[in-house]
Design a protein around this motif. Structure first.
Motif, short mmCIF file in Angstrom:
data_model
loop_
_atom_site.label_atom_id
_atom_site.label_comp_id
_atom_site.label_asym_id
_atom_site.label_seq_id
_atom_site.Cartn_x
_atom_site.Cartn_y
_atom_site.Cartn_z
N LEU A 233 0.59 -1.21 -0.14
CA LEU A 233 -0.14 0.18 -0.04
C LEU A 233 0.79 1.28 0.25
O LEU A 233 0.45 2.30 -0.72
N PHE A 234 2.02 0.97 0.86
CA PHE A 234 2.83 2.52 0.61
C PHE A 234 3.36 2.50 -0.71
O PHE A 234 3.99 1.31 -1.39
N PRO A 235 3.69 3.72 -1.33
CA PRO A 235 4.22 3.66 -2.57
C PRO A 235 5.64 3.53 -2.73
O PRO A 235 5.97 2.96 -3.75
N HIS A 236 6.39 3.72 -1.54
CA HIS A 236 7.80 3.48 -1.70
C HIS A 236 8.16 2.64 -0.38
O HIS A 236 8.80 3.18 0.52
N ALA A 237 7.93 1.42 -0.27
CA ALA A 237 8.24 0.27 0.72
C ALA A 237 9.05 -0.76 0.40
O ALA A 237 8.86 -1.25 -0.74
N THR A 238 9.86 -1.06 1.20
CA THR A 238 10.86 -2.28 1.16
C THR A 238 10.50 -3.24 2.36
O THR A 238 10.35 -2.92 3.54
N VAL A 239 9.70 -4.53 2.19
CA VAL A 239 9.48 -5.41 3.07
C VAL A 239 10.37 -6.43 3.38
O VAL A 239 10.96 -7.21 2.32
N GLU A 240 11.05 -6.60 4.39
CA GLU A 240 12.01 -7.75 4.74
C GLU A 240 11.19 -8.62 5.95
O GLU A 240 11.00 -8.03 6.98
N VAL A 241 10.98 -9.90 5.54
CA VAL A 241 10.38 -10.98 6.38
C VAL A 241 11.78 -11.58 7.29
O VAL A 241 12.52 -11.92 6.48
N VAL A 242 11.78 -11.64 8.56
CA VAL A 242 12.86 -12.14 9.18
C VAL A 242 12.33 -13.70 9.49
O VAL A 242 11.43 -14.00 10.03
N PRO A 243 13.01 -14.57 9.03
CA PRO A 243 12.76 -15.93 9.32
C PRO A 243 12.87 -16.51 10.71
O PRO A 243 13.98 -15.96 11.55
N GLY A 244 11.98 -17.07 11.12
CA GLY A 244 12.07 -17.70 12.47
C GLY A 244 11.83 -16.59 13.44
O GLY A 244 11.46 -17.14 14.73
N ALA A 245 11.59 -15.20 13.30
CA ALA A 245 11.38 -14.33 14.49
C ALA A 245 9.78 -14.18 14.64
O ALA A 245 8.78 -14.52 13.61
N HIS A 246 9.50 -14.22 16.05
CA HIS A 246 8.18 -13.99 16.45
C HIS A 246 7.85 -12.49 16.78
O HIS A 246 8.76 -11.56 16.31
N HIS A 247 6.98 -12.30 17.40
CA HIS A 247 6.34 -10.72 17.77
C HIS A 247 7.29 -10.10 18.84
O HIS A 247 7.50 -9.09 18.28
N ASN A 248 7.53 -10.83 19.72
CA ASN A 248 8.56 -10.14 20.81
C ASN A 248 10.19 -10.45 20.63
O ASN A 248 10.68 -9.83 21.49
N ASP A 249 10.32 -11.11 19.76
CA ASP A 249 11.70 -11.19 19.33
C ASP A 249 12.42 -10.98 18.19
O ASP A 249 13.42 -11.40 17.60
N LEU A 250 11.50 -9.97 17.44
CA LEU A 250 12.07 -9.51 15.89
C LEU A 250 13.37 -9.17 15.87
O LEU A 250 14.07 -9.39 15.26
N LEU A 251 13.49 -7.99 16.74
CA LEU A 251 15.15 -7.37 16.60
C LEU A 251 15.95 -8.35 17.23
O LEU A 251 17.17 -8.39 16.96
#
Length: 279
Positions: A233-251
């Motif tokens: 939906l954003f005109p200029h977005a980069t989406v990066e999916v982090v393998p194995g990451a949950h909601h609370n350990d994404l970073l």
């Protein structure tokens, strides 16, 4: 036959009352679910470098954690998740600060040592107070990177819509509170009941700044599909999916790598190839 009709009428009346009761409970309790507001035993911000309290005339009291940027580098203004408070963001702030990027974490009403009660309007007001103070220190929108985690995405997107930043980072964002409510209460008319819609999906097409979305593929709270949909939906977005990451350990799952990625994006460095995510 008349007796059967009376029984049926009574049965359906009970069902209707029960349904209305569920609607009433959902309306009354939704803010405590959306904004659980962890509190600090302290009465004032911690007496540690970077913590201070903003008290503008006529505005809300807002606690912030501010670590200034190196000369010529941007400041990341961060809006945290609904189960966090700014005292828990020291490690994130210091990691970005070590990379030269400034960090300003904004506390929400009713969170940490902040007075007030959280609401969509209240979160936006707190954000505006913090951003105004940052501008007064010489950091304008052109040097501001809006950042968020989870529910904070609704605040970051609204600030981007208002032109408060030049770039934006969204960690595990949702499309809207209505969409989130539908995941749990699909049997209720959520669109009529939700008090704080935070509809990022509706705002996204009009926001033209570069956006970086990071989302774990094992997120059990906000489905990764929501982050991917926002990316489309954003005109200029980069989406990066982090393998194995949950909601609370994404970073935390790949801490140094993602912190470097965010800092590079904030500094307007080379970006990964544009990815809109899978449908």
């Amino acid at each position: 036959m008349i007796r059967i009709k009376r029984v049926l009428v009574g049965f359906f009346s009970i069902l209707a009352l029960g349904y209305l009761g569920l609607m009433g409970a959902a309306f009354a309790l939704q803010r405590s679910m959306l904004f659980p507001a962890p509190r600090s035993p302290l009465q004032e911000p911690p007496h540690r470098p970077g913590f201070r309290r903003l008290s503008p005339p006529g505005g809300p009291v807002v606690d912030v954690l501010h670590l200034p940027a190196e000369p010529g580098l941007p400041t990341m203004v961060h809006f945290h998740g609904n189960g966090e408070q700014i005292s828990q963001l020291v490690e994130l702030g210091e990691a970005l600060h070590q990379r030269g990027v400034g960090f300003l974490a904004v506390e929400y009403p009713g969170y940490g040592t902040n007075p007030g009660t959280p609401s969509e309007k209240g979160l936006y007001e707190a954000a505006e107070v913090a951003l105004a103070d940052l501008r007064a220190s010489g950091v304008g929108p052109e040097s501001t990177v809006l950042s968020s985690r989870s529910v904070g995405g609704g605040v970051a997107v609204e600030m981007a819509r208002r032109g408060r930043g030049a770039r934006m980072v969204l960690l595990a964002p949702f499309t809207s509170v209505v969409d989130m409510a539908n995941l749990v209460f699909s049997f209720l008319p959520t669109r009529l009941l939700v008090r704080d819609p935070m509809d990022s999906a509706a705002k996204a097409p009009a926001i033209g700044i570069p956006v970086l979305i990071l989302h774990g593929d094992q997120d059990e709270v906000i489905p990764v599909e929501m982050g991917q949909r926002l990316g489309r939906l954003f005109p200029h977005a980069t989406v990066e999916v982090v393998p194995g990451a949950h909601h609370n350990d994404l970073l935390e799952r790949t801490w140094p790598v993602l912190i470097d990625r965010i800092a590079t994006f904030a500094r307007n460095g080379p970006e990964a190839p544009l990815s809109k995510g899978s449908p």
